[in-house]
Enzyme design. Structure first.
Site, short mmCIF file in Angstrom:
data_model
loop_
_atom_site.label_atom_id
_atom_site.label_comp_id
_atom_site.label_asym_id
_atom_site.label_seq_id
_atom_site.Cartn_x
_atom_site.Cartn_y
_atom_site.Cartn_z
CG HIS A 249 -35.05 26.67 3.07
ND1 HIS A 249 -34.04 26.23 3.90
CD2 HIS A 249 -35.80 25.59 2.79
CE1 HIS A 249 -34.22 24.94 4.15
NE2 HIS A 249 -35.27 24.52 3.49
CG ASP B 157 -37.82 21.89 6.19
OD1 ASP B 157 -37.69 21.00 5.34
OD2 ASP B 157 -37.84 23.10 5.92
CG ASP C 294 -45.87 9.73 -3.36
OD1 ASP C 294 -45.45 8.59 -3.55
OD2 ASP C 294 -45.42 10.74 -3.96
N GLY C 295 -46.22 13.26 -3.01
CA GLY C 295 -46.38 14.36 -3.96
C GLY C 295 -46.62 13.89 -5.39
CG ASP D 213 -37.63 21.76 0.25
OD1 ASP D 213 -38.06 22.28 1.30
OD2 ASP D 213 -36.45 21.37 0.11
CB THR E 2 -35.24 13.19 0.60
OG1 THR E 2 -36.46 12.61 0.11
CG2 THR E 2 -35.40 13.54 2.06
CG ASP E 3 -30.17 13.23 -1.50
OD1 ASP E 3 -29.46 12.82 -0.57
OD2 ASP E 3 -30.24 14.43 -1.87
N1 SAM Z 1 -35.67 21.80 3.00
C1 SAM Z 1 -34.63 20.88 3.36
C2 SAM Z 1 -33.48 21.07 2.44
O1 SAM Z 1 -32.79 21.99 2.71
O2 SAM Z 1 -33.28 20.27 1.53
C3 SAM Z 1 -35.03 19.44 3.35
C4 SAM Z 1 -36.10 19.09 2.51
S1 SAM Z 1 -37.42 18.33 3.32
C5 SAM Z 1 -36.92 17.82 4.89
C6 SAM Z 1 -37.42 16.84 2.32
C7 SAM Z 1 -38.72 16.15 2.52
O3 SAM Z 1 -39.17 15.50 1.32
C8 SAM Z 1 -38.68 15.03 3.57
O4 SAM Z 1 -39.36 15.45 4.73
C9 SAM Z 1 -39.33 13.83 2.89
O5 SAM Z 1 -40.20 13.12 3.76
C10 SAM Z 1 -40.08 14.50 1.77
N2 SAM Z 1 -40.42 13.62 0.63
C11 SAM Z 1 -39.64 12.70 0.03
N3 SAM Z 1 -40.31 12.11 -0.98
C12 SAM Z 1 -41.55 12.69 -1.01
C13 SAM Z 1 -42.72 12.51 -1.82
N4 SAM Z 1 -42.74 11.60 -2.81
N5 SAM Z 1 -43.80 13.28 -1.57
C14 SAM Z 1 -43.79 14.20 -0.56
N6 SAM Z 1 -42.72 14.42 0.25
C15 SAM Z 1 -41.62 13.66 0.02
#
Ligand code: SAM
Length: 270
Positions: A62, A86, A135-136, A153, A155-156
């Site tokens: 972070h 988070d 949704d971003g 930030d 997910t995969d």
């Molecule tokens: N900060 C942490 C790290 O170290 O990678 C984790 C990242 S955070 C938990 C990832 C978030 O992206 C998840 O909570 C997921 O729900 C969110 N996410 C995935 N696709 C997304 C989208 N299209 N729009 C918004 N949020 C999204």
């Protein structure tokens, strides 16, 4: 009963950690969510079987997601974070005198669970923060406002996160940013270099300056992660501002070093 959590990074390699306690386990509308307490890494957030962060190494990811752009930009007023439910990235951004931070997180349950089990979620209470559950990709398509820095930030790149790595998303981000800065997590150089090549070609079609940087993350695939810095106006080599005093990983020297890539990665990203 001693338990282990295992995350497979390929079909026959990955990490495992010994679990002290399962703190929360459930399924939201979007993903499986697991919070465990572990011997080595403290508490961990796991989404759909993938480690998101651990209490022990979250500061590395972070700080390196947030502070390079913050120290390059003269004075960002409006910031957008996509994902990051988070609160850890938000917590770092709020260390600066920004005026407004919008955080767009797909999954309300991630925010709720992280507020319950992790210590950075208090950032959501800051009066400068606007939390949007959605949704971003849709958000950047429809938002009117301009922002100075956008952090992805996520997910995969599977499921709802996949579109956050598309050229159309980058074009929409470019519209919202003007001459600001985009920083996005871009997976593991060790395991995903072809994917990163694809991200580079999409971003260079949209932004003038596209630079990747890397950082060691013990609990991520390959123990090594990448980010991308993209902007029409800024390059990551113009460091203008001092970071907050309470950091543990980021310094200007680390900033410069992070953008120096190993020979094979440099060649792949030419
Ligand atoms: N900060 C942490 C790290 O170290 O990678 C984790 C990242 S955070 C938990 C990832 C978030 O992206 C998840 O909570 C997921 O729900 C969110 N996410 C995935 N696709 C997304 C989208 N299209 N729009 C918004 N949020 C999204």
């Amino acid at each position: 009963m001693v338990r282990e959590f295992r995350e497979y990074h390929t079909k026959d390699a990955g990490i495992f950690v010994r679990v002290k306690r399962v703190l929360w386990e459930g399924k939201s509308d979007h993903q499986n969510i697991l919070v465990i307490d572990t011997e080595t890494f403290g508490k961990m957030l796991i989404l759909d079987g993938a480690v998101m962060f651990t209490e022990r190494d979250a500061f590395i990811y972070h700080e390196m997601l947030v502070h390079p752009a913050m120290c390059v930009h003269e004075g960002p007023r409006r910031v957008l974070i996509i994902g990051g439910g988070d609160g850890y990235a938000l917590y770092e951004v709020l260390k600066y005198p920004v005026e407004h931070v919008t955080l767009v997180e797909l999954d309300r349950k991630v925010v709720e669970v992280c507020c319950k089990f992790f210590d950075k979620a208090g950032a959501f209470e800051d009066e400068r923060v606007e939390l949007v559950i959605g949704d971003g990709t849709k958000f950047v398509e429809t938002t009117e406002g301009k922002v100075d820095i956008i952090y992805v930030d996520s997910t995969d790149p599977v499921g709802a996160a996949k579109a956050l790595f598309s050229e159309q998303f980058y074009r929409n981000v470019h519209e919202v940013l003007g001459d600001g800065i985009l920083v996005a997590q871009t997976e593991s150089p060790f395991y995903h270099i072809e994917f990163i090549q694809g991200v580079k070609s999409k971003l260079t079609a949209v932004f003038q300056n596209v630079h990747f940087y890397t950082v060691p993350i013990p609990t991520y695939p390959g123990g090594w992660w990448s980010f991308v810095f993209a902007s029409d106006r800024y390059t990551p080599y113009e460091i203008r501002r001092e970071p907050p005093a309470d950091l543990k990983y980021y310094t200007h020297e680390i900033h410069r070093a992070a953008f120096v890539l190993p020979k094979w990665v440099e060649e792949k990203l030419k």
